[in-house]
Design a protein around this motif. Sequence first.
Motif, PDB file in Angstrom:
ATOM      1  N   THR A   1     -17.204  25.561  -3.082  1.00  0.00           N
ATOM      2  CA  THR A   1     -18.469  26.086  -2.564  1.00  0.00           C
ATOM      3  C   THR A   1     -18.164  26.826  -1.276  1.00  0.00           C
ATOM      4  O   THR A   1     -17.381  26.352  -0.445  1.00  0.00           O
ATOM      5  CB  THR A   1     -19.448  24.936  -2.293  1.00  0.00           C
ATOM      6  OG1 THR A   1     -19.731  24.280  -3.520  1.00  0.00           O
ATOM      7  CG2 THR A   1     -20.747  25.447  -1.691  1.00  0.00           C
ATOM      8  N   VAL A   2     -18.791  27.991  -1.072  1.00  0.00           N
ATOM      9  CA  VAL A   2     -18.450  28.833   0.070  1.00  0.00           C
ATOM     10  C   VAL A   2     -19.677  29.165   0.912  1.00  0.00           C
ATOM     11  O   VAL A   2     -20.817  28.985   0.471  1.00  0.00           O
ATOM     12  CB  VAL A   2     -17.772  30.147  -0.398  1.00  0.00           C
ATOM     13  CG1 VAL A   2     -16.459  29.844  -1.104  1.00  0.00           C
ATOM     14  CG2 VAL A   2     -18.706  30.941  -1.312  1.00  0.00           C
ATOM     15  N   ALA A   3     -19.415  29.689   2.120  1.00  0.00           N
ATOM     16  CA  ALA A   3     -20.485  30.096   3.034  1.00  0.00           C
ATOM     17  C   ALA A   3     -20.537  31.615   3.188  1.00  0.00           C
ATOM     18  O   ALA A   3     -21.352  32.134   3.945  1.00  0.00           O
ATOM     19  CB  ALA A   3     -20.268  29.452   4.396  1.00  0.00           C
ATOM     20  N   ASN A   4     -19.661  32.319   2.471  1.00  0.00           N
ATOM     21  CA  ASN A   4     -19.537  33.770   2.613  1.00  0.00           C
ATOM     22  C   ASN A   4     -20.878  34.494   2.488  1.00  0.00           C
ATOM     23  O   ASN A   4     -21.684  34.179   1.624  1.00  0.00           O
ATOM     24  CB  ASN A   4     -18.600  34.338   1.539  1.00  0.00           C
ATOM     25  CG  ASN A   4     -17.203  33.758   1.612  1.00  0.00           C
ATOM     26  OD1 ASN A   4     -17.040  32.549   1.681  1.00  0.00           O
ATOM     27  ND2 ASN A   4     -16.209  34.622   1.581  1.00  0.00           N
ATOM     28  N   THR A   5     -21.068  35.487   3.342  1.00  0.00           N
ATOM     29  CA  THR A   5     -22.222  36.384   3.257  1.00  0.00           C
ATOM     30  C   THR A   5     -21.718  37.818   3.175  1.00  0.00           C
ATOM     31  O   THR A   5     -20.808  38.204   3.923  1.00  0.00           O
ATOM     32  CB  THR A   5     -23.138  36.229   4.482  1.00  0.00           C
ATOM     33  OG1 THR A   5     -23.635  34.891   4.523  1.00  0.00           O
ATOM     34  CG2 THR A   5     -24.320  37.191   4.417  1.00  0.00           C
ATOM     35  N   GLU A   6     -22.309  38.600   2.268  1.00  0.00           N
ATOM     36  CA  GLU A   6     -21.947  40.011   2.131  1.00  0.00           C
ATOM     37  C   GLU A   6     -23.204  40.871   2.128  1.00  0.00           C
ATOM     38  O   GLU A   6     -24.247  40.473   1.593  1.00  0.00           O
ATOM     39  CB  GLU A   6     -21.164  40.242   0.835  1.00  0.00           C
ATOM     40  CG  GLU A   6     -19.853  39.481   0.753  1.00  0.00           C
ATOM     41  CD  GLU A   6     -19.057  39.829  -0.509  1.00  0.00           C
ATOM     42  OE1 GLU A   6     -18.988  41.026  -0.867  1.00  0.00           O
ATOM     43  OE2 GLU A   6     -18.511  38.899  -1.134  1.00  0.00           O
ATOM     44  N   GLN A   7     -23.082  42.053   2.740  1.00  0.00           N
ATOM     45  CA  GLN A   7     -24.169  43.028   2.773  1.00  0.00           C
ATOM     46  C   GLN A   7     -23.834  44.203   1.851  1.00  0.00           C
ATOM     47  O   GLN A   7     -22.696  44.661   1.798  1.00  0.00           O
ATOM     48  CB  GLN A   7     -24.380  43.565   4.184  1.00  0.00           C
ATOM     49  CG  GLN A   7     -25.162  42.651   5.093  1.00  0.00           C
ATOM     50  CD  GLN A   7     -25.434  43.299   6.442  1.00  0.00           C
ATOM     51  OE1 GLN A   7     -24.634  44.067   6.940  1.00  0.00           O
ATOM     52  NE2 GLN A   7     -26.569  42.974   7.043  1.00  0.00           N
ATOM     53  N   TRP A   8     -24.868  44.666   1.124  1.00  0.00           N
ATOM     54  CA  TRP A   8     -24.744  45.837   0.234  1.00  0.00           C
ATOM     55  C   TRP A   8     -25.505  47.003   0.867  1.00  0.00           C
ATOM     56  O   TRP A   8     -26.659  46.855   1.272  1.00  0.00           O
ATOM     57  CB  TRP A   8     -25.335  45.492  -1.131  1.00  0.00           C
ATOM     58  CG  TRP A   8     -25.481  46.632  -2.091  1.00  0.00           C
ATOM     59  CD1 TRP A   8     -26.618  47.321  -2.372  1.00  0.00           C
ATOM     60  CD2 TRP A   8     -24.452  47.208  -2.899  1.00  0.00           C
ATOM     61  NE1 TRP A   8     -26.371  48.292  -3.322  1.00  0.00           N
ATOM     62  CE2 TRP A   8     -25.040  48.240  -3.660  1.00  0.00           C
ATOM     63  CE3 TRP A   8     -23.089  46.958  -3.046  1.00  0.00           C
ATOM     64  CZ2 TRP A   8     -24.325  49.013  -4.567  1.00  0.00           C
ATOM     65  CZ3 TRP A   8     -22.370  47.725  -3.950  1.00  0.00           C
ATOM     66  CH2 TRP A   8     -22.984  48.752  -4.702  1.00  0.00           C
ATOM     67  N   ASN A   9     -24.834  48.163   0.942  1.00  0.00           N
ATOM     68  CA  ASN A   9     -25.453  49.322   1.593  1.00  0.00           C
ATOM     69  C   ASN A   9     -25.841  50.423   0.609  1.00  0.00           C
ATOM     70  O   ASN A   9     -26.140  51.546   1.009  1.00  0.00           O
ATOM     71  CB  ASN A   9     -24.517  49.895   2.654  1.00  0.00           C
ATOM     72  CG  ASN A   9     -23.209  50.415   2.055  1.00  0.00           C
ATOM     73  OD1 ASN A   9     -23.032  50.443   0.831  1.00  0.00           O
ATOM     74  ND2 ASN A   9     -22.286  50.824   2.914  1.00  0.00           N
ATOM     75  N   GLY A  10     -25.839  50.076  -0.674  1.00  0.00           N
ATOM     76  CA  GLY A  10     -26.153  51.057  -1.706  1.00  0.00           C
ATOM     77  C   GLY A  10     -24.935  51.573  -2.415  1.00  0.00           C
ATOM     78  O   GLY A  10     -25.033  52.214  -3.474  1.00  0.00           O
ATOM     79  N   ALA A  11     -23.732  51.301  -1.814  1.00  0.00           N
ATOM     80  CA  ALA A  11     -22.491  51.778  -2.430  1.00  0.00           C
ATOM     81  C   ALA A  11     -21.408  50.704  -2.490  1.00  0.00           C
ATOM     82  O   ALA A  11     -20.618  50.666  -3.431  1.00  0.00           O
ATOM     83  CB  ALA A  11     -21.962  52.991  -1.662  1.00  0.00           C
TER      84      ALA A  11
END
Length: 614
Positions: free
Chosen positions: A176-186
């Motif tokens: 189980t992870v805490a990673n966060t990622e943002q998507w900018n449309g690409a």
Amino acid sequence: MATYKEKVGTSVVNYAGDYPGAVDGELWYDSTNKDFKYQYLNVSSAGSWATGGSLNTGRSDLASTVAASPTSALIAGGGTPGAETEKYNGSTWTEVSDLNTGRFSLRGAGDSNTAALAFGGYGLPPTGNVVTAATELWNGASWTEVSDLTTARQALAPAGTSTSALASGGATNTATVANTEQWNGASWTEVSDLNTARSGATGFGLVNTAAIAQGSNAIPTGSLTELWNGTSWTEVADINTPRRTQSGAGVYTSGLVFGGETPGAASVGNTETWNGSAWTETTDLNTAVRSAGSSGTTNSTGTASPSALCIGGLNSPGSNITTTQEWTGAGAPVGAWSTANAMNNARFNLAGTGSTTAALATGGLTPGGSRVKAETWNGTSWSNITDMGQGRYGGASAGTTTAGLAFGGEPPGGGGSPRAFTETWNGSAWTEVGDLNVGREAIHGAGTQPAAIAAGGAPTPADTELWNGVSWTEVADMNSGRHSGTMAGATNTAALYMGGTPGGVQLTESWNGTGWTEVGDLNTGRTSLSGSGTYTSAVASGGSPSSTDTATETWNGTNWTTEGNLNTGRELAGAAGSDNSASVYFGGRDSSGPAHALTEEFTKPSFTVKTITD
């Protein structure tokens, strides 16, 4: 100093009694009672769930457009796993192009059914349930594979749109992870981690700079809530009921979480609203689910329009369901019941037809044992009319006070074969005409004297017959045979049948003149209820068991909305009305059995009049 008229736009009206022309908040002088009065619109004190259109394919652990309105939602994947995609227009789900990679435990983002994102999840066998980083973009017609997540995972918390999304937490193949990622449309970019690593959290928010993550697959972290400000996560107030596999919708200052599973329990219906700082428990889902899809932009207040969806999921036995549930927040206008003049003859298991100003009541069981009594309602009071030719109870009716029809039912004294007799009413006398093809009791009907429909009943609960003014013709059966439901409809080519069968069901079916179609379910399953209106605008009231005998719902052609309760709970009553804005409900009995002569009138919208006191 400004006058009342200058401030409000009206003068203080002088009126004898309650002023029917008053607008919300307008002051008037009651010259009869010598009081100043005002009125206000009755609104719901809590939010409520209603049943929407059914999915074509029941599923759970799916991707959904968490930021879309309830009239423009999209779901994809989930279930077995699958690749199926469906879009919603506020009433109906339509199958569209499949995902390129079928999977479950994926998540989605998007603000409409024309622009969405699906990411993560478990891949398909035969290689086993391998966690994927796959991301796909929806353009309104098809899915396109785009840049993968940086970290492959499943059961993560989503938020945002197809151009500004957030993916947080989740589980890889090993942890189980805490990673966060943002998507900018690409592409995806790793940003600050959650404070607590977890999978199975729900998430919502309109952009990738303002979001919420709540819950976890591991209790007690199922209570945790974190807010994202575009840079980092902050722990805030816990939810009241810790759970896992719940769903959420809204924005990070106005959202809700619903459903899920508590430790050692089956699916739950718990719903809580979020105001930006705290969670408040509110009305449960109508159908308890876990691992459902979601969509919505707010927890909504002061509007009659739904603001969020709970889509599919697993029910308590663990089966994928097709149910869509629509949330409307507190403050929506509601209808209300008021007590009117009683009938002349207390009775139950009677039939009713007509409008709120011209209703016809026929048959039923009276304390004196008569089954032939008939009465008419003029909007103010009841009048006895000529007795029917054949006594009956549990029969049906159609038409008006000057052109009525009565058919079916149980004969006097019970026992024997159910009635097939049909009688017409011309405003002054009853005339026997052609019998039903199959005698039935606990039957229901709708329509006019020359064009009526008879459906359900015992002993042939699926049978449907149409009346052409001379004779009955058997036509297509109901999909779900039942008795003791109720009907609404202005003709024999457009009608609605709801509820019924011992124990009570939520099922609603619509008749189009040639066949029956299952449509949106009642919010409260029940039997021995009463209905009025048309197939697109109806009211359903009362019924049994006793826990539902005050329930009232209105139908708008798509779904049912919960309204104000009857003042006196009853079953086996009569009802009349032309649409979902007004109804009259009469007779019936309570759970202890006595027959009632009570009459109640329903109006929507409804107002409360207040008197200004010293």
